[in-house]
Design a protein around this motif. Structure first.
Motif, mmCIF file in Angstrom:
data_model
loop_
_atom_site.group_PDB
_atom_site.id
_atom_site.type_symbol
_atom_site.label_atom_id
_atom_site.label_comp_id
_atom_site.label_asym_id
_atom_site.label_seq_id
_atom_site.Cartn_x
_atom_site.Cartn_y
_atom_site.Cartn_z
ATOM 1 N N ILE A 60 -16.876 52.786 -14.049
ATOM 2 C CA ILE A 60 -17.600 51.942 -15.011
ATOM 3 C C ILE A 60 -18.534 51.037 -14.214
ATOM 4 N N GLY A 61 -19.826 51.115 -14.510
ATOM 5 C CA GLY A 61 -20.797 50.244 -13.847
ATOM 6 C C GLY A 61 -20.985 50.569 -12.380
ATOM 7 N N PRO A 62 -21.607 51.706 -12.053
ATOM 8 C CA PRO A 62 -21.775 52.079 -10.640
ATOM 9 C C PRO A 62 -22.788 51.226 -9.878
ATOM 10 N N GLY A 63 -23.636 50.444 -10.587
ATOM 11 C CA GLY A 63 -24.631 49.631 -9.866
ATOM 12 C C GLY A 63 -25.618 50.535 -9.158
ATOM 13 N N ILE A 64 -25.756 50.354 -7.800
ATOM 14 C CA ILE A 64 -26.663 51.241 -7.059
ATOM 15 C C ILE A 64 -25.896 52.428 -6.464
ATOM 16 N N TYR B 241 -17.704 41.047 -15.048
ATOM 17 C CA TYR B 241 -16.659 40.086 -15.441
ATOM 18 C C TYR B 241 -16.788 39.592 -16.879
ATOM 19 N N TYR B 242 -18.023 39.701 -17.457
ATOM 20 C CA TYR B 242 -18.178 39.164 -18.816
ATOM 21 C C TYR B 242 -17.454 39.990 -19.875
ATOM 22 N N ILE B 243 -17.082 41.224 -19.533
ATOM 23 C CA ILE B 243 -16.341 42.025 -20.530
ATOM 24 C C ILE B 243 -15.108 42.707 -19.937
ATOM 25 N N VAL C 213 -20.594 55.568 -15.610
ATOM 26 C CA VAL C 213 -21.232 55.082 -16.836
ATOM 27 C C VAL C 213 -21.902 53.739 -16.551
ATOM 28 N N GLU C 214 -23.226 53.710 -16.629
ATOM 29 C CA GLU C 214 -23.990 52.505 -16.279
ATOM 30 C C GLU C 214 -24.884 52.089 -17.447
ATOM 31 N N ILE C 215 -24.790 50.834 -17.843
ATOM 32 C CA ILE C 215 -25.543 50.343 -19.016
ATOM 33 C C ILE C 215 -27.016 50.074 -18.698
ATOM 34 N N ASP D 71 -25.138 54.356 -20.575
ATOM 35 C CA ASP D 71 -24.606 53.867 -21.853
ATOM 36 C C ASP D 71 -23.703 52.661 -21.608
ATOM 37 N N ASP D 72 -23.355 52.023 -22.708
ATOM 38 C CA ASP D 72 -22.391 50.929 -22.690
ATOM 39 C C ASP D 72 -20.997 51.563 -22.749
ATOM 40 N N ILE D 73 -20.148 51.265 -21.793
ATOM 41 C CA ILE D 73 -18.825 51.909 -21.738
ATOM 42 C C ILE D 73 -18.047 51.684 -23.039
ATOM 43 N N LEU D 74 -18.303 50.561 -23.720
ATOM 44 C CA LEU D 74 -17.561 50.284 -24.956
ATOM 45 C C LEU D 74 -18.033 51.169 -26.112
ATOM 46 N N ARG E 158 -26.765 38.973 -17.230
ATOM 47 C CA ARG E 158 -26.056 39.297 -18.476
ATOM 48 C C ARG E 158 -25.271 40.602 -18.367
ATOM 49 N N PHE E 159 -25.553 41.414 -17.353
ATOM 50 C CA PHE E 159 -24.769 42.637 -17.141
ATOM 51 C C PHE E 159 -23.701 42.429 -16.050
ATOM 52 N N GLY E 160 -23.518 41.203 -15.617
ATOM 53 C CA GLY E 160 -22.467 40.914 -14.622
ATOM 54 C C GLY E 160 -22.687 41.645 -13.313
ATOM 55 N N GLN E 161 -23.946 41.648 -12.850
ATOM 56 C CA GLN E 161 -24.263 42.452 -11.658
ATOM 57 C C GLN E 161 -23.997 41.711 -10.354
ATOM 58 N N ASN E 162 -22.882 42.020 -9.723
ATOM 59 C CA ASN E 162 -22.560 41.530 -8.379
ATOM 60 C C ASN E 162 -22.165 42.762 -7.579
ATOM 61 N N PHE E 163 -23.050 43.189 -6.690
ATOM 62 C CA PHE E 163 -22.817 44.460 -5.997
ATOM 63 C C PHE E 163 -21.978 44.236 -4.735
ATOM 64 N N LEU E 164 -21.050 45.145 -4.509
ATOM 65 C CA LEU E 164 -20.155 45.040 -3.351
ATOM 66 C C LEU E 164 -20.864 45.473 -2.078
ATOM 67 N N ILE E 165 -20.710 44.682 -1.022
ATOM 68 C CA ILE E 165 -21.384 45.032 0.236
ATOM 69 C C ILE E 165 -20.383 45.106 1.389
ATOM 70 N N ALA F 230 -13.352 50.864 -10.902
ATOM 71 C CA ALA F 230 -14.561 50.076 -11.174
ATOM 72 C C ALA F 230 -14.527 48.714 -10.505
ATOM 73 N N ASN F 231 -15.719 48.256 -10.175
ATOM 74 C CA ASN F 231 -15.925 46.841 -9.904
ATOM 75 C C ASN F 231 -16.497 46.331 -11.220
ATOM 76 N N LEU F 232 -15.633 45.789 -12.064
ATOM 77 C CA LEU F 232 -16.013 45.539 -13.463
ATOM 78 C C LEU F 232 -16.969 44.371 -13.622
HETATM 79 N N1 SAM Z 1 -20.087 49.229 -8.860
HETATM 80 C C1 SAM Z 1 -21.162 48.419 -8.342
HETATM 81 C C2 SAM Z 1 -20.713 47.752 -7.073
HETATM 82 O O1 SAM Z 1 -19.505 47.609 -6.886
HETATM 83 O O2 SAM Z 1 -21.553 47.351 -6.267
HETATM 84 C C3 SAM Z 1 -21.650 47.379 -9.361
HETATM 85 C C4 SAM Z 1 -20.610 46.447 -9.933
HETATM 86 S S1 SAM Z 1 -21.262 45.153 -10.936
HETATM 87 C C5 SAM Z 1 -19.953 43.963 -10.808
HETATM 88 C C6 SAM Z 1 -20.990 45.702 -12.608
HETATM 89 C C7 SAM Z 1 -21.845 46.890 -13.040
HETATM 90 O O3 SAM Z 1 -21.507 47.218 -14.400
HETATM 91 C C8 SAM Z 1 -23.342 46.652 -13.033
HETATM 92 O O4 SAM Z 1 -24.000 47.748 -12.466
HETATM 93 C C9 SAM Z 1 -23.709 46.505 -14.516
HETATM 94 O O5 SAM Z 1 -25.037 46.859 -14.805
HETATM 95 C C10 SAM Z 1 -22.697 47.444 -15.158
HETATM 96 N N2 SAM Z 1 -22.348 47.139 -16.565
HETATM 97 C C11 SAM Z 1 -22.326 45.934 -17.182
HETATM 98 N N3 SAM Z 1 -21.916 46.047 -18.451
HETATM 99 C C12 SAM Z 1 -21.658 47.366 -18.654
HETATM 100 C C13 SAM Z 1 -21.225 48.122 -19.785
HETATM 101 N N4 SAM Z 1 -20.938 47.520 -20.947
HETATM 102 N N5 SAM Z 1 -21.094 49.465 -19.657
HETATM 103 C C14 SAM Z 1 -21.387 50.076 -18.469
HETATM 104 N N6 SAM Z 1 -21.801 49.410 -17.373
HETATM 105 C C15 SAM Z 1 -21.934 48.076 -17.449
#
Ligand code: SAM
Length: 286
Positions: free
Chosen positions: A54-58, A128-130, A75-77, A100-103, A24-31, A124-126
């Motif tokens: 936006i969304g640094p993941g790990i 995709y759901y938002i 900013v990581e939710i 926090d939620d970036i929105l 639900r957080f669109g977590q696909n980490f880049l490798i 950002a690697n955004l």
């Molecule tokens: N940047 C990392 C990478 O490239 O490996 C992770 C990218 S992953 C596609 C998207 C990231 O955005 C996840 O870490 C997720 O938890 C975070 N995320 C999702 N919704 C978010 C929101 N509304 N505000 C901030 N971060 C959010």
């Protein structure tokens, strides 16, 4: 600190912290290191830059950003990622992580506080759901942002860059082109991520205009016209705009405006450039 980008390193970190991916957080980490380098290169970051991620993941991309930029805010939710980020970014003193939620973040306030209001770059690697709400907030709110370099779903990148008359052209293309100059810089296959997304991805770079390059008297009205035109994409502009009750324009008013612009009254919204939507909007308010 070792760079995290490889699949092996990413899995090690995830296992060590017993982290579970949240769909639900669109977590696909880049490798893929090359893709990360390409994103950071396209963002054209120097030591003078303040970067918002936006969304640094790990923290794989964050590490690259910290190496290049003067200052980074990530900013990581997902609160489960915060202890991981504290560890993976522990060697860098130019990064702040906000949970926090970036929105919901006051981005203008953040840029004022961290960069004295001077323009930031967003990378950002955004999730995709938002994607669209995030990109539209960054553009529509007239924030001090000079560029947005983001990984998005490939189809969304194509819509952002689409030209009038093409099948991908729509309200998103018009909004993106009104505020910025978009360029797709890379296509990225699913195997560059853990877990693999079902769709292809692309990196797009939006150079945000300092001041609008298209003059329009009432920006809000122009975007309402654009939305009306593409809500009923197969209809003529005359029908789609006059059908939109809240706009209150008659068929005759729209036909007259199109005639004055030397456009046929059978034209559809998908044929109009951003400049033509601006001209139509200006004609309709007089
Ligand atoms: N940047 C990392 C990478 O490239 O490996 C992770 C990218 S992953 C596609 C998207 C990231 O955005 C996840 O870490 C997720 O938890 C975070 N995320 C999702 N919704 C978010 C929101 N509304 N505000 C901030 N971060 C959010």
């Amino acid at each position: 600190m070792n760079k995290l980008v490889s699949a092996g390193n990413t899995i090690d970190v995830i296992k060590k912290h017993d982290f579970t991916f949240r769909k639900r957080f669109g977590q696909n980490f880049l490798i893929d290191e090359h893709v990360l380098e390409k994103i950071v290169q396209a963002a054209d970051i120097t030591g003078d830059d303040y970067v918002i991620e936006i969304g640094p993941g790990i923290g794989s991309m964050t590490q690259y950003l910290c190496e290049k930029a003067g200052k980074v805010t990530a900013v990581e939710i997902d609160r489960d990622l915060i202890p991981i980020l504290n560890e993976t970014l522990g060697d860098y003193d130019n990064v702040t992580v906000i949970n926090d939620d970036i929105l919901k973040v006051d981005i203008a306030g953040l840029i004022e506080k961290e960069n004295k209001g001077k323009p930031a770059k967003v990378v950002a690697n955004l999730p995709y759901y938002i994607t669209t709400p995030i990109v539209m907030t960054l553009l529509e709110d007239h924030l001090p942002i000079s560029s947005i370099t983001v990984m998005v779903q490939k189809e969304v990148a194509q819509r952002m860059q689409a030209e009038p008359g093409s099948k991908d052209y729509g309200a998103l293309s018009l909004a993106v082109k009104y505020y910025s100059d978009p360029h797709i810089v890379a296509n990225v296959p699913p195997n560059c991520f853990i877990p693999r997304p079902k769709v292809g991805s692309a990196v797009i770079n939006l150079i945000v205009y300092d001041a609008p390059v298209i003059n329009v008297k009432d920006e809000k009205l122009m975007f309402k016209l654009i939305r009306a035109a593409f809500n009923q994409r197969r209809k003529t502009l005359v029908n789609s705009i006059s059908n939109s009750g809240d706009l209150g324009f008659s068929k005759q008013e729209i036909t007259d405006a199109l005639n004055a612009m030397n456009l046929p009254e059978t034209i559809r919204g998908e044929a109009l450039s951003p400049e033509q939507f601006a001209a139509l909007s200006d004609r309709l308010i007089f």
